[in-house]
Design an enzyme around this catalytic site. Structure first.
Site, PDB file in Angstrom:
ATOM      1  N   LYS A  35       2.164   8.098   1.622  1.00 31.68           N
ATOM      2  CA  LYS A  35       3.318   8.486   2.439  1.00 31.68           C
ATOM      3  C   LYS A  35       2.878   9.327   3.647  1.00 31.68           C
ATOM      4  CE  LYS A  35       6.555   8.191  -1.380  1.00 31.68           C
ATOM      5  NZ  LYS A  35       7.033   6.835  -1.271  1.00 31.68           N
ATOM      6  N   VAL A  43      12.969  -2.418   0.736  1.00 28.32           N
ATOM      7  CA  VAL A  43      13.663  -2.351  -0.552  1.00 28.32           C
ATOM      8  C   VAL A  43      13.704  -0.906  -1.061  1.00 28.32           C
ATOM      9  CG1 VAL A  43      13.725  -3.286  -2.895  1.00 28.32           C
ATOM     10  CG2 VAL A  43      12.742  -4.656  -1.053  1.00 28.32           C
ATOM     11  N   SER A  73       3.380  -7.993   2.695  1.00 27.51           N
ATOM     12  CA  SER A  73       4.308  -7.236   3.542  1.00 27.51           C
ATOM     13  C   SER A  73       4.204  -7.695   4.984  1.00 27.51           C
ATOM     14  CB  SER A  73       3.986  -5.743   3.467  1.00 27.51           C
ATOM     15  OG  SER A  73       4.781  -5.040   4.393  1.00 27.51           O
ATOM     16  N   LYS A 130      -2.674  -5.155   3.284  1.00 26.16           N
ATOM     17  CA  LYS A 130      -1.715  -6.244   3.071  1.00 26.16           C
ATOM     18  C   LYS A 130      -2.110  -7.479   3.879  1.00 26.16           C
ATOM     19  CE  LYS A 130       0.965  -4.701  -0.049  1.00 26.16           C
ATOM     20  NZ  LYS A 130       1.342  -5.463  -1.248  1.00 26.16           N
ATOM     21  N   TYR A 186      -2.378   0.714   4.755  1.00 24.55           N
ATOM     22  CA  TYR A 186      -1.478  -0.211   4.045  1.00 24.55           C
ATOM     23  C   TYR A 186      -1.443  -1.563   4.770  1.00 24.55           C
ATOM     24  CZ  TYR A 186       2.897  -2.027   2.030  1.00 24.55           C
ATOM     25  OH  TYR A 186       3.849  -2.807   1.412  1.00 24.55           O
ATOM     26  N   GLY A 187      -1.248  -1.518   6.109  1.00 24.75           N
ATOM     27  CA  GLY A 187      -1.136  -2.758   6.881  1.00 24.75           C
ATOM     28  C   GLY A 187      -2.378  -3.630   6.741  1.00 24.75           C
ATOM     29  N   VAL A 188      -3.572  -3.024   6.880  1.00 26.28           N
ATOM     30  CA  VAL A 188      -4.800  -3.828   6.795  1.00 26.28           C
ATOM     31  C   VAL A 188      -4.995  -4.358   5.368  1.00 26.28           C
ATOM     32  CG1 VAL A 188      -7.301  -3.848   7.119  1.00 26.28           C
ATOM     33  CG2 VAL A 188      -5.864  -2.607   8.740  1.00 26.28           C
TER      34      VAL A 188
HETATM   35  N1  LIG Z   1       9.623  -1.361  -1.060  1.00 22.25           N
HETATM   36  C1  LIG Z   1       9.485  -1.946   0.119  1.00 22.25           C
HETATM   37  O1  LIG Z   1      10.283  -1.704   1.068  1.00 22.25           O
HETATM   38  C2  LIG Z   1       8.384  -2.957   0.331  1.00 22.25           C
HETATM   39  C3  LIG Z   1       8.286  -3.577   1.589  1.00 22.25           C
HETATM   40  C4  LIG Z   1       7.296  -4.533   1.798  1.00 22.25           C
HETATM   41  C5  LIG Z   1       6.443  -4.856   0.759  1.00 22.25           C
HETATM   42  N2  LIG Z   1       6.537  -4.230  -0.445  1.00 22.25           N
HETATM   43  C6  LIG Z   1       5.592  -4.625  -1.506  1.00 22.25           C
HETATM   44  O2  LIG Z   1       6.312  -4.946  -2.662  1.00 22.25           O
HETATM   45  C7  LIG Z   1       5.492  -4.694  -3.833  1.00 22.25           C
HETATM   46  C8  LIG Z   1       6.285  -3.881  -4.809  1.00 22.25           C
HETATM   47  O3  LIG Z   1       6.499  -2.602  -4.226  1.00 22.25           O
HETATM   48  P1  LIG Z   1       7.637  -1.599  -4.691  1.00 22.25           P
HETATM   49  O4  LIG Z   1       8.458  -1.302  -3.518  1.00 22.25           O
HETATM   50  O5  LIG Z   1       8.278  -2.106  -5.948  1.00 22.25           O
HETATM   51  O6  LIG Z   1       6.726  -0.336  -4.976  1.00 22.25           O
HETATM   52  P2  LIG Z   1       6.755   0.708  -6.165  1.00 22.25           P
HETATM   53  O7  LIG Z   1       8.148   1.015  -6.519  1.00 22.25           O
HETATM   54  O8  LIG Z   1       5.881   1.824  -5.721  1.00 22.25           O
HETATM   55  O9  LIG Z   1       6.077  -0.108  -7.347  1.00 22.25           O
HETATM   56  C9  LIG Z   1       4.716  -0.457  -7.292  1.00 22.25           C
HETATM   57  C10 LIG Z   1       4.262  -0.855  -8.672  1.00 22.25           C
HETATM   58  O10 LIG Z   1       2.862  -1.086  -8.628  1.00 22.25           O
HETATM   59  C11 LIG Z   1       2.279  -0.481  -9.776  1.00 22.25           C
HETATM   60  N3  LIG Z   1       0.890  -0.104  -9.519  1.00 22.25           N
HETATM   61  C12 LIG Z   1       0.403   0.642  -8.497  1.00 22.25           C
HETATM   62  N4  LIG Z   1      -0.940   0.769  -8.601  1.00 22.25           N
HETATM   63  C13 LIG Z   1      -1.301   0.068  -9.710  1.00 22.25           C
HETATM   64  C14 LIG Z   1      -2.550  -0.189 -10.342  1.00 22.25           C
HETATM   65  N5  LIG Z   1      -3.707   0.268  -9.848  1.00 22.25           N
HETATM   66  N6  LIG Z   1      -2.540  -0.942 -11.469  1.00 22.25           N
HETATM   67  C15 LIG Z   1      -1.381  -1.408 -11.974  1.00 22.25           C
HETATM   68  N7  LIG Z   1      -0.175  -1.212 -11.423  1.00 22.25           N
HETATM   69  C16 LIG Z   1      -0.130  -0.472 -10.312  1.00 22.25           C
HETATM   70  C17 LIG Z   1       3.145   0.728 -10.030  1.00 22.25           C
HETATM   71  O11 LIG Z   1       2.972   1.101 -11.372  1.00 22.25           O
HETATM   72  P3  LIG Z   1       3.255   2.631 -11.809  1.00 22.25           P
HETATM   73  O12 LIG Z   1       4.701   2.882 -11.582  1.00 22.25           O
HETATM   74  O13 LIG Z   1       2.860   2.616 -13.249  1.00 22.25           O
HETATM   75  O14 LIG Z   1       2.388   3.470 -10.943  1.00 22.25           O
HETATM   76  C18 LIG Z   1       4.542   0.193  -9.740  1.00 22.25           C
HETATM   77  O15 LIG Z   1       5.076  -0.453 -10.858  1.00 22.25           O
HETATM   78  C19 LIG Z   1       4.236  -3.986  -3.315  1.00 22.25           C
HETATM   79  O16 LIG Z   1       3.186  -4.917  -3.235  1.00 22.25           O
HETATM   80  C20 LIG Z   1       4.636  -3.518  -1.915  1.00 22.25           C
HETATM   81  O17 LIG Z   1       3.524  -3.401  -1.065  1.00 22.25           O
HETATM   82  C21 LIG Z   1       7.491  -3.298  -0.682  1.00 22.25           C
END
Ligand SMILES: NC(=O)c1ccc[n+]([C@@H]2O[C@H](COP(=O)([O-])OP(=O)(O)OC[C@H]3O[C@@H](n4cnc5c(N)ncnc54)[C@H](OP(=O)(O)O)[C@@H]3O)[C@@H](O)[C@H]2O)c1
Length: 180
Positions: free
Chosen positions: A9, A136, A51, A107, A103-105
């Site tokens: 963040k 989201v 992303s 992804k 993050y960008g690179v």
């Molecule tokens: N939210 C958005 O606006 C947004 C936008 C564009 C793309 N995305 C993509 O969407 C996907 C889901 O994101 P989200 O928004 O749901 O994020 P999130 O709420 O932070 O969830 C991420 C998940 O990844 C798991 N995780 C992280 N590091 C891990 C590791 N080393 N091994 C196993 N699990 C791991 C976390 O598990 P724990 O909870 O146990 O840590 C959590 O369940 C991501 O790939 C993100 O880059 C999200």
């Protein structure tokens, strides 16, 4: 479907953080896909949640953009990822045309790897898609996103179940192909 991802963040930026981001978002995706490859039946589907923050246009160097476009193997993508990490460690990343976005690179590497994998798995009829769920409301966005998690899951689920298999290798958002 592979959704795991991390994003630091605020203004956090540094070599250790960049490596952890790359390991989770790109190397983690690659490791899971390489294990899945052996288990998934012919005609199956892999969906990687990437992303729009990782589009090719984030790169300021046209030479770097061409190298991402030309990548044909996971090793080539990993080499580009390592180049970024070395650039962050030495402080030369900006001069080399990389953005200040770990993050960008990461992804971009994940989406490029998805395209490479799609080509490799084509002979087996296994489709591989990259997609963006949109902004989201989850932990990652500090619950500020305007989509619910259910809405964010719409495109990944559509790709997993209904999208034309002939569109393997492409990048999607809101069920539409996005220019990469
Ligand atoms: N939210 C958005 O606006 C947004 C936008 C564009 C793309 N995305 C993509 O969407 C996907 C889901 O994101 P989200 O928004 O749901 O994020 P999130 O709420 O932070 O969830 C991420 C998940 O990844 C798991 N995780 C992280 N590091 C891990 C590791 N080393 N091994 C196993 N699990 C791991 C976390 O598990 P724990 O909870 O146990 O840590 C959590 O369940 C991501 O790939 C993100 O880059 C999200």
């Amino acid at each position: 479907m592979w959704c795991t991802g991390i994003a630091y963040k605020g203004n956090i930026f540094g070599p250790e953080e960049a490596r952890k981001t790359m390991e989770t978002n790109f190397a983690g995706t690659r490791a899971v896909c390489e294990r899945l490859e052996r288990l998934i039946p012919d005609g199956g589907r892999i969906v990687n949640v990437c992303s729009l923050a990782g589009k090719l246009s984030i790169l300021r160097s046209s030479e770097l953009r061409s190298r991402f476009e030309a990548a044909k193997s996971a090793e080539e993508v990993a080499a580009l990822a390592e180049e970024f990490l070395q650039g962050v460690a030495s402080g030369s990343y900006s001069k080399e045309g990389w953005p200040a976005s770990m993050y960008g690179v990461s992804k971009l590497c994940e989406a490029t790897y998805s395209r490479v994998l799609a080509e490799q798995l084509k002979p087996r009829g296994v489709a591989v898609y990259a997609c963006c769920p949109g902004y989201v409301a989850t932990d990652m966005s500090s619950h500020k996103g305007h989509k619910t998690p259910e809405q964010g899951a719409d495109t990944p689920m559509w790709l997993a179940l209904d999208a034309p298999a002939s569109d393997s290798g492409k990048f999607y958002s809101d069920r539409k192909e996005q220019p990469f």
